[in-house]
Each structure stands twice: as structure tokens, then as C-alpha cells.
Design a protein around this motif. Structure first.
Motif, mmCIF file in Angstrom:
data_model
loop_
_atom_site.group_PDB
_atom_site.id
_atom_site.type_symbol
_atom_site.label_atom_id
_atom_site.label_comp_id
_atom_site.label_asym_id
_atom_site.label_seq_id
_atom_site.Cartn_x
_atom_site.Cartn_y
_atom_site.Cartn_z
ATOM 1 N N GLN A 199 25.066 2.374 -15.309
ATOM 2 C CA GLN A 199 24.350 1.226 -14.757
ATOM 3 C C GLN A 199 23.681 1.574 -13.425
ATOM 4 O OE1 GLN A 199 23.687 -1.575 -16.237
ATOM 5 N NE2 GLN A 199 22.537 -2.346 -14.471
ATOM 6 N N SER A 244 19.981 2.401 -13.838
ATOM 7 C CA SER A 244 19.387 1.464 -14.794
ATOM 8 C C SER A 244 17.868 1.567 -14.860
ATOM 9 C CB SER A 244 19.806 0.030 -14.457
ATOM 10 O OG SER A 244 19.411 -0.314 -13.136
ATOM 11 N N TRP A 245 17.188 1.722 -13.716
ATOM 12 C CA TRP A 245 15.717 1.777 -13.771
ATOM 13 C C TRP A 245 15.248 3.006 -14.550
ATOM 14 C CZ3 TRP A 245 12.471 5.673 -12.311
ATOM 15 C CH2 TRP A 245 12.985 6.663 -11.475
ATOM 16 N N ASP A 259 16.135 2.591 -18.327
ATOM 17 C CA ASP A 259 15.197 1.673 -18.985
ATOM 18 C C ASP A 259 13.931 2.419 -19.408
ATOM 19 O OD1 ASP A 259 16.923 -0.452 -18.705
ATOM 20 O OD2 ASP A 259 15.920 -1.301 -16.944
#
Length: 330
Positions: free
Chosen positions: A279, A282-283, A286
Motif C-alpha cells: 500500500q 499505491s501510486w 496503480d
């Protein structure tokens, strides 16, 4: 700094007014100009990388990251542009940048002559490339940088007492290659207790480097010794498709790189294997989930390369405002 036979860090005025510093920094500027010339002529786009971000490269070999309060959010100073280089391939297939990095290295590295707490990398990334592609690119790039700088700044090399014959083997190209396993065996044969599961340590690098007359690559580091983004070999489980470039004459590592994995599930698994929470990234994840190009790339330490080419004793002599681990300086 202890009296250990090494040149002490001078004051800012004496450092910047030193003829040796001026010649060294002119050589550094010449190397970077030649790099831009070579890469732009090959279709690369230069980008300006970020200095801070929500995460940075976790694989910085024992160095601590620097936290920054970004409007109530914990950001990091960049230790490497690797994650942003992969993201940049969404815009261009071939990119490079001259990236600032900050790593709080262990205090003992203040005396290795190779480590700075603040330094720069010439970072390159190529979409769709494999390891052999970028190994050839590095070789062509370094040869061009050294040749062009030698041709245009002969007076500065002479002022520093750097013999141009030191680069005769380099300029012929054909850098050598050895695997990590073979390098470990070679070091153990001379009594150096190099771990087969870790990166070649600094003393080991120096031993291998002193025996060489031109730069050479060490390839195929073991899984777990490098970052989660290095691609694992499809034919040799546990072996990464990565490399270091080692300079001759005892100067040690100049460059690290690899093929990059762009498989979302593989990256998440590798992050978890290091004990981190995916996490946190995350960016980046993604972007990977939506699709980023497979690629290969590398980063050349600007101050380290300058030190080698200029024939200086320490990496800090290749910085206008050097910052050594644990040494307070401007």
C-alpha cells in the motif's frame, strides 16, 4: 575527520578556488555535455525528475531515507529516480535525466572515498529493451563521454596529472563481463569472504577493480540483494537480470541497472518478500496495474564517474558542495 591518510574535506572557499577543483568540475561538465549529445542523437528525451515523492527506491544498500513534511503528508527525498523513470515511459519510449539523490549513508562510508550523502545520477530508461541492449548502450555512452572529454579538455587532464593512456583499453570498447557467482568465487579464492547472497561489498569491488584495465560488468545478482523492480530470470530462478559496471584502477562501482519487471502480481509479491506493505507504493502500483512498458535502464553515478575519469582520490572532490556522511558542511 580522523587522520587516516585521506585528504580532509576543505572549507568551501578553498575548495571552490582550487585549480584542481576547477579542472575536475570542467571535466564533469564535459562528461555531461557528451552524455546529452550521445543520448539526444539516439532519440532520447531528457526529463526533469522529482526531488521528493510519497515513496522512493527502497534498495539503497543500508542508507536511510530522508522524510519531508509535504503539507501534512510524509514524503521522501529521492534516493533514486527508478520508479519515476518507469512511469515516464508512459510519455516517451527512451528517457534520461540527471537526477539529484539524497541517501544518509552509514557513518563508516565517510571514509570509503566513494560515498556521498548528496549526489547525482545520470539515469536512463528504455521501453522494450532487454539487459543486453542497455549494456551495449552503456558501453557506447561511456566510451563517447570519455573520448569527447579527453579531446576537448586536454589541458584540465594535464593539470590534474591524469594520463590519457589510462583510457586506452576503455576507448577500444568491449567491456568485460563476469557473473556475480564467478566474482564471488574469484574473491573467495584470494581470501575475501564475500557472501554469495549479497551484493559485492565495497572491499570486494575494489579488489576486482584493481585487477582490471578497463570497465567491466558484474551481472546476475541473487534475488533479494536488489530492489523489487529487477526482473528475475525466466531460465534461472533466483537470479536477477541486473548488473553493475565496475571501473578499473580500484575506483569501484560506477553504475547499476537491470531489466525491470512490469508484472503487477510479481511486483506486489516481491514487495511483500522485503517485509514492506505494498500500500505504501499505491501510486506506482496503480500505474503498473493499468500497464507500464517492460523496460531496462541504469543509473551512472556522476561524481563517481568524474572521480575515475579525472583521476581524483575521492568522490567528494567531484562535487562543488560535497556532503560526506556524518560531516556537517554547506
Amino acid at each position: 575527520m580522523p587522520d587516516d591518510g585521506r585528504t580532509p574535506l576543505p572549507g568551501t572557499r578553498s575548495h571552490l578556488t582550487s585549480p584542481a577543483t576547477r579542472s575536475t568540475l570542467r571535466i564533469q561538465g564535459g562528461l555531461l555535455a557528451a552524455a546529452r549529445e550521445h543520448l539526444t542523437s539516439a532519440g532520447f528525451t531528457e526529463l526533469l525528475p522529482p526531488v521528493i515523492g510519497p515513496v522512493t527506491d527502497p534498495g539503497s544498500r543500508g542508507a536511510k531515507q530522508v522524510d519531508v513534511d509535504f503539507y501534512g503528508h510524509r514524503y521522501k527525498m529521492m534516493t533514486s529516480a527508478i520508479l519515476y523513470k518507469q512511469a515516464s515511459l508512459l510519455a516517451f519510449d527512451k528517457i534520461f535525466c540527471i537526477a539529484p539523490n539524497v541517501r544518509l549513508e552509514p557513518l563508516e562510508t565517510a571514509h570509503t572515498d566513494r560515498h556521498l550523502a548528496e549526489f547525482h545520477q545520470l539515469d536512463v530508461e528504455v521501453a522494450g529493451a532487454g539487459r543486453d541492449d542497455v549494456l551495449q548502450l552503456i558501453e557506447d555512452l561511456v566510451v563517447h563521454m570519455v573520448r569527447r572529454t579527453g579531446e576537448t579538455l586536454a589541458e584540465d587532464f594535464a593539470a590534474l596529472g591524469r594520463d590519457p593512456d589510462a583510457f586506452a583499453d576503455l576507448l577500444r570498447g568491449g567491456f568485460g563481463r563476469t557473473t556475480h557467482a564467478d566474482a564471488v568465487a574469484e574473491l573467495r579464492a584470494v581470501g575475501h569472504d564475500q557472501s554469495p547472497d549479497a551484493e559485492i561489498d565495497w572491499a570486494g569491488e575494489a579488489l576486482l577493480s584493481r585487477k582490471a584495465s578497463r570497465p567491466f560488468f558484474v551481472t546476475d545478482y541473487p534475488k533479494g540483494s536488489r530492489g523489487f523492480y529487477d526482473r528475475e530470470s525466466r531460465t534461472e530462478p533466483g537470479v536477477l537480470r541486473n548488473f553493475d559496471l565496475i571501473a578499473p584502477e580500484g575506483y569501484g562501482e560506477l553504475c547499476s541497472g537491470s531489466e525491470r519487471t512490469n508484472d503487477y502480481a510479481d511486483i506486489v509479491t516481491r514487495i511483500r518478500e522485503t517485509g514492506e506493505n505494498p500500500q505504501k507504493y499505491s501510486w506506482y502500483l496503480d500505474l503498473v496495474r493499468a500497464g507500464v512498458p517492460a523496460s531496462a535502464g541504469f543509473g551512472i553515478g556522476v561524481e563517481r564517474l568524474t572521480r575515475y575519469v579525472a583521476g581524483r582520490e575521492s568522490a567528494w572532490q567531484a562535487s562543488a558542495f560535497p556532503k560526506l556522511p556524518g560531516v556537517v558542511s554547506p
